[in-house]
Design an enzyme around this catalytic site. Structure first.
Site, PDB file in Angstrom:
ATOM      1  N   ASP A 116       0.813  -1.203   0.040  1.00 46.70           N
ATOM      2  CA  ASP A 116       0.001   0.052   0.089  1.00 46.70           C
ATOM      3  C   ASP A 116       0.844   1.213   0.038  1.00 46.70           C
ATOM      4  O   ASP A 116       1.492   1.514   1.088  1.00 46.70           O
ATOM      5  CB  ASP A 116      -0.745   0.064   1.157  1.00 46.70           C
ATOM      6  CG  ASP A 116      -1.725   1.073   1.147  1.00 46.70           C
ATOM      7  OD1 ASP A 116      -2.766   1.113   0.820  1.00 46.70           O
ATOM      8  OD2 ASP A 116      -1.353   2.325   1.555  1.00 46.70           O
ATOM      9  N   TYR A 167       3.132   9.969  -0.586  1.00 50.58           N
ATOM     10  CA  TYR A 167       4.092   9.423   0.101  1.00 50.58           C
ATOM     11  C   TYR A 167       5.453   9.660  -0.434  1.00 50.58           C
ATOM     12  O   TYR A 167       6.545   9.545   0.126  1.00 50.58           O
ATOM     13  CB  TYR A 167       3.941   7.787   0.426  1.00 50.58           C
ATOM     14  CG  TYR A 167       2.729   7.323   1.184  1.00 50.58           C
ATOM     15  CD1 TYR A 167       1.735   8.268   1.693  1.00 50.58           C
ATOM     16  CD2 TYR A 167       2.326   6.054   1.384  1.00 50.58           C
ATOM     17  CE1 TYR A 167       0.541   8.078   2.311  1.00 50.58           C
ATOM     18  CE2 TYR A 167       1.018   5.666   1.832  1.00 50.58           C
ATOM     19  CZ  TYR A 167       0.321   6.658   2.484  1.00 50.58           C
ATOM     20  OH  TYR A 167      -1.000   6.193   2.861  1.00 50.58           O
ATOM     21  N   LYS A 219      -2.828   5.709  -4.304  1.00 53.68           N
ATOM     22  CA  LYS A 219      -3.914   6.835  -3.908  1.00 53.68           C
ATOM     23  C   LYS A 219      -3.679   8.013  -4.762  1.00 53.68           C
ATOM     24  O   LYS A 219      -2.736   8.524  -4.681  1.00 53.68           O
ATOM     25  CB  LYS A 219      -4.047   6.836  -2.516  1.00 53.68           C
ATOM     26  CG  LYS A 219      -3.970   5.684  -1.538  1.00 53.68           C
ATOM     27  CD  LYS A 219      -4.132   6.001  -0.063  1.00 53.68           C
ATOM     28  CE  LYS A 219      -3.690   4.666   0.711  1.00 53.68           C
ATOM     29  NZ  LYS A 219      -2.255   4.681   0.809  1.00 53.68           N
ATOM     30  N   HIS A 234      -7.835   9.448  -1.832  1.00 51.92           N
ATOM     31  CA  HIS A 234      -7.066   9.665  -0.654  1.00 51.92           C
ATOM     32  C   HIS A 234      -7.882  10.137   0.692  1.00 51.92           C
ATOM     33  O   HIS A 234      -7.967   9.735   1.607  1.00 51.92           O
ATOM     34  CB  HIS A 234      -5.846  10.214  -0.700  1.00 51.92           C
ATOM     35  CG  HIS A 234      -4.566   9.525   0.237  1.00 51.92           C
ATOM     36  ND1 HIS A 234      -3.396   9.727   0.093  1.00 51.92           N
ATOM     37  CD2 HIS A 234      -4.902   9.514   1.589  1.00 51.92           C
ATOM     38  CE1 HIS A 234      -2.862   9.088   0.837  1.00 51.92           C
ATOM     39  NE2 HIS A 234      -3.523   9.170   2.114  1.00 51.92           N
ATOM     40  N   LEU A 247      -1.678  -0.905  13.637  1.00 52.13           N
ATOM     41  CA  LEU A 247      -0.980  -0.938  15.102  1.00 52.13           C
ATOM     42  C   LEU A 247      -1.163   0.073  16.034  1.00 52.13           C
ATOM     43  O   LEU A 247      -0.104   0.398  16.960  1.00 52.13           O
ATOM     44  CB  LEU A 247       0.395  -1.384  14.828  1.00 52.13           C
ATOM     45  CG  LEU A 247       0.772  -2.670  14.035  1.00 52.13           C
ATOM     46  CD1 LEU A 247       2.160  -3.051  13.768  1.00 52.13           C
ATOM     47  CD2 LEU A 247       0.164  -3.948  14.825  1.00 52.13           C
ATOM     48  N   SER A 307       6.642  -1.089   8.520  1.00 54.67           N
ATOM     49  CA  SER A 307       7.773  -1.127   9.482  1.00 54.67           C
ATOM     50  C   SER A 307       8.867  -1.304   8.397  1.00 54.67           C
ATOM     51  O   SER A 307       8.681  -1.741   7.207  1.00 54.67           O
ATOM     52  CB  SER A 307       7.932  -2.456  10.315  1.00 54.67           C
ATOM     53  OG  SER A 307       8.958  -2.423  10.894  1.00 54.67           O
TER      54      SER A 307
HETATM   55  P1  NDP Z   1       1.166   1.259  12.001  1.00 52.90           P
HETATM   56  O1  NDP Z   1       0.063   1.183  12.862  1.00 52.90           O
HETATM   57  O2  NDP Z   1       1.523   0.314  10.718  1.00 52.90           O
HETATM   58  O3  NDP Z   1       2.513   1.446  12.712  1.00 52.90           O
HETATM   59  C1  NDP Z   1       3.586   1.857  12.140  1.00 52.90           C
HETATM   60  C2  NDP Z   1       4.698   1.915  13.227  1.00 52.90           C
HETATM   61  O4  NDP Z   1       4.756   0.916  14.186  1.00 52.90           O
HETATM   62  C3  NDP Z   1       6.091   2.172  12.536  1.00 52.90           C
HETATM   63  O5  NDP Z   1       6.581   3.256  13.915  1.00 52.90           O
HETATM   64  C4  NDP Z   1       6.764   0.900  13.108  1.00 52.90           C
HETATM   65  O6  NDP Z   1       8.221   1.299  13.565  1.00 52.90           O
HETATM   66  C5  NDP Z   1       6.095   0.310  14.446  1.00 52.90           C
HETATM   67  N1  NDP Z   1       5.940  -0.960  14.315  1.00 52.90           N
HETATM   68  C6  NDP Z   1       5.478  -1.907  13.044  1.00 52.90           C
HETATM   69  N2  NDP Z   1       5.553  -3.072  13.595  1.00 52.90           N
HETATM   70  C7  NDP Z   1       5.937  -3.246  14.777  1.00 52.90           C
HETATM   71  C8  NDP Z   1       6.096  -4.272  16.010  1.00 52.90           C
HETATM   72  N3  NDP Z   1       5.787  -5.802  15.368  1.00 52.90           N
HETATM   73  N4  NDP Z   1       6.511  -3.874  16.831  1.00 52.90           N
HETATM   74  C9  NDP Z   1       6.423  -2.665  17.386  1.00 52.90           C
HETATM   75  N5  NDP Z   1       6.417  -1.467  16.640  1.00 52.90           N
HETATM   76  C10 NDP Z   1       6.170  -1.891  15.146  1.00 52.90           C
HETATM   77  O7  NDP Z   1       1.113   2.696  11.153  1.00 52.90           O
HETATM   78  P2  NDP Z   1       0.841   3.495   9.635  1.00 52.90           P
HETATM   79  O8  NDP Z   1       0.348   5.104  10.162  1.00 52.90           O
HETATM   80  O9  NDP Z   1       2.328   3.398   9.103  1.00 52.90           O
HETATM   81  O10 NDP Z   1      -0.272   2.862   9.129  1.00 52.90           O
HETATM   82  C11 NDP Z   1       0.089   1.638   8.140  1.00 52.90           C
HETATM   83  C12 NDP Z   1      -0.179   2.057   6.780  1.00 52.90           C
HETATM   84  O11 NDP Z   1      -1.549   2.474   6.579  1.00 52.90           O
HETATM   85  C13 NDP Z   1       0.794   3.057   6.363  1.00 52.90           C
HETATM   86  O12 NDP Z   1       2.077   2.780   5.799  1.00 52.90           O
HETATM   87  C14 NDP Z   1      -0.110   3.504   4.962  1.00 52.90           C
HETATM   88  O13 NDP Z   1       0.149   2.730   3.824  1.00 52.90           O
HETATM   89  C15 NDP Z   1      -1.507   3.330   5.509  1.00 52.90           C
HETATM   90  N6  NDP Z   1      -2.194   4.558   6.057  1.00 52.90           N
HETATM   91  C16 NDP Z   1      -3.141   5.318   5.281  1.00 52.90           C
HETATM   92  C17 NDP Z   1      -3.671   6.498   5.480  1.00 52.90           C
HETATM   93  C18 NDP Z   1      -4.905   7.257   4.636  1.00 52.90           C
HETATM   94  O14 NDP Z   1      -5.006   8.157   5.020  1.00 52.90           O
HETATM   95  N7  NDP Z   1      -5.179   6.324   3.991  1.00 52.90           N
HETATM   96  C19 NDP Z   1      -3.285   7.253   6.692  1.00 52.90           C
HETATM   97  C20 NDP Z   1      -2.075   6.634   7.718  1.00 52.90           C
HETATM   98  C21 NDP Z   1      -1.567   5.253   7.068  1.00 52.90           C
HETATM   99  P3  NDP Z   1       9.524   0.762  12.447  1.00 52.90           P
HETATM  100  O15 NDP Z   1       9.015   1.169  11.047  1.00 52.90           O
HETATM  101  O16 NDP Z   1      10.417   1.675  12.797  1.00 52.90           O
HETATM  102  O17 NDP Z   1       9.848  -0.511  12.495  1.00 52.90           O
END
Ligand code: NDP
Length: 284
Positions: free
Chosen positions: A46, A51, A76, A116, A198, A240
């Protein structure tokens, strides 16, 4: 990897229930992150024009060595307020944005293209959806959907068009489980996709009730939360850049949450969003 469950969408296509999100991944880091994810077994990625990592994402897709038809790629439209989306020129603008995304990704189609944000304060997004109808008819977007829409905007789309969005990608995690919106989606044949599944990896993963469930199953809190999404029929796209977490987040198939676990997680709901409320949010 073929064991990741998938969901059949209202146009008959299927989407893996667990995907890999790349928001806040720098373009030059996206190639390695996406390749690591695909090697770990993810088949759905995604991204989004805003981005600014479609080029790196495309490189990761190209170098992972998995046939294109086995992958599910979402991007998007950034329906920015600096452009005029009304009238026929609005439709042309969408098609240009789409072409730019495809070129950056190095692809000749995407599996899913999303609007979006709804930006309801700017009125109708009808012309944008007309362009999406064209992309769907051409097959250059195998499916089209929306993100951050509420029932009012979904109703408006349904009144305008016979093409119902296949899904709505919204903020959703145990703090903010979106039960009402999920019920609306279920009623209208729209799948629910969770962003920030998460809770952005912050306080949620340290919640004592969640940690207890994780310990009971010999799993991590992140794995329990992702399992929760899957068991609720929601599509989740955790992000991540950490290879061990990328692998951890897809290793969610060998256990099942029971009623007591689900009710412990239900107790975490606060009704508080992490991100902005799409009904009042504009980015200009
Ligand atoms: P997430 O809920 O996926 O969390 C991501 C964060 O959690 C990062 O900081 C990552 O750190 C950390 N993390 C990941 N896995 C673990 C784990 N197993 N244990 C502990 N920490 C962890 O948040 P996002 O906001 O990134 O949402 C996911 C996706 O949703 C986005 O990447 C995007 O594709 C989409 N999105 C869409 C939006 C929209 O408006 N349509 C808005 C926001 C997000 P690290 O990377 O340092 O490992």
């Amino acid at each position: 990897m073929s064991t990741i469950p998938s969901i059949t969408l209202n146009n008959g296509t299927r989407i893996p229930q667990l995907g890999f999100g790349v928001w806040q991944v720098e373009d030059d880091a996206a190639e390695a992150a996406v390749r690591t994810a695909i090697e770990a077994g993810y088949r759905s990625i995604d991204t989004a024009a805003i981005y600014e990592n479609e080029t790196g994402t495309g490189r990761g897709i190209a170098t992972a060595g998995v046939p294109r038809e086995e992958l599910y790629i979402t991007t998007k439209l950034w329906n920015s307020g600096t452009k005029d989306w009304s009238g026929p020129q609005g439709q042309d603008a969408v098609l240009r944005e789409f072409d730019a995304s495809l070129a950056k990704l190095g692809l000749d189609y995407v599996d899913l293209y999303l609007i979006h944000w709804p930006r309801p304060m700017h009125g109708s997004f009808g012309n944008i959806w007309s362009a999406f109808e064209k992309l769907a008819a051409d097959g250059r977007a195998r499916a089209v959907g929306v993100s951050n829409f509420g029932p009012a905007q979904l109703d408006a789309l349904r009144e305008q068009s016979g093409l119902v969005p296949v899904l709505n990608q919204v903020e959703l995690h145990p703090y903010f489980p979106q039960d009402e919106l999920r019920a609306y989606h279920a009623e209208h044949g729209i799948a629910t996709e969770a962003w920030s599944p998460l809770g952005q990896g912050k306080t949620l993963l340290g919640e004592p009730a969640l940690v207890q469930v994780a310990e009971k199953h010999g799993r991590t809190p992140a794995q329990v939360v992702l399992r929760w999404h899957l068991q609720r029929g929601v599509i989740a796209i955790p992000k991540s850049v950490t290879p061990s977490r990328i692998r951890e987040n897809i290793d969610v198939l060998g256990f099942e949450l029971d009623e007591a676990d689900l009710s412990a997680l239900a107790g975490l709901a606060t009704g508080e969003r992490i991100g902005p409320d799409p009904q009042g949010f504009d980015w200009n």
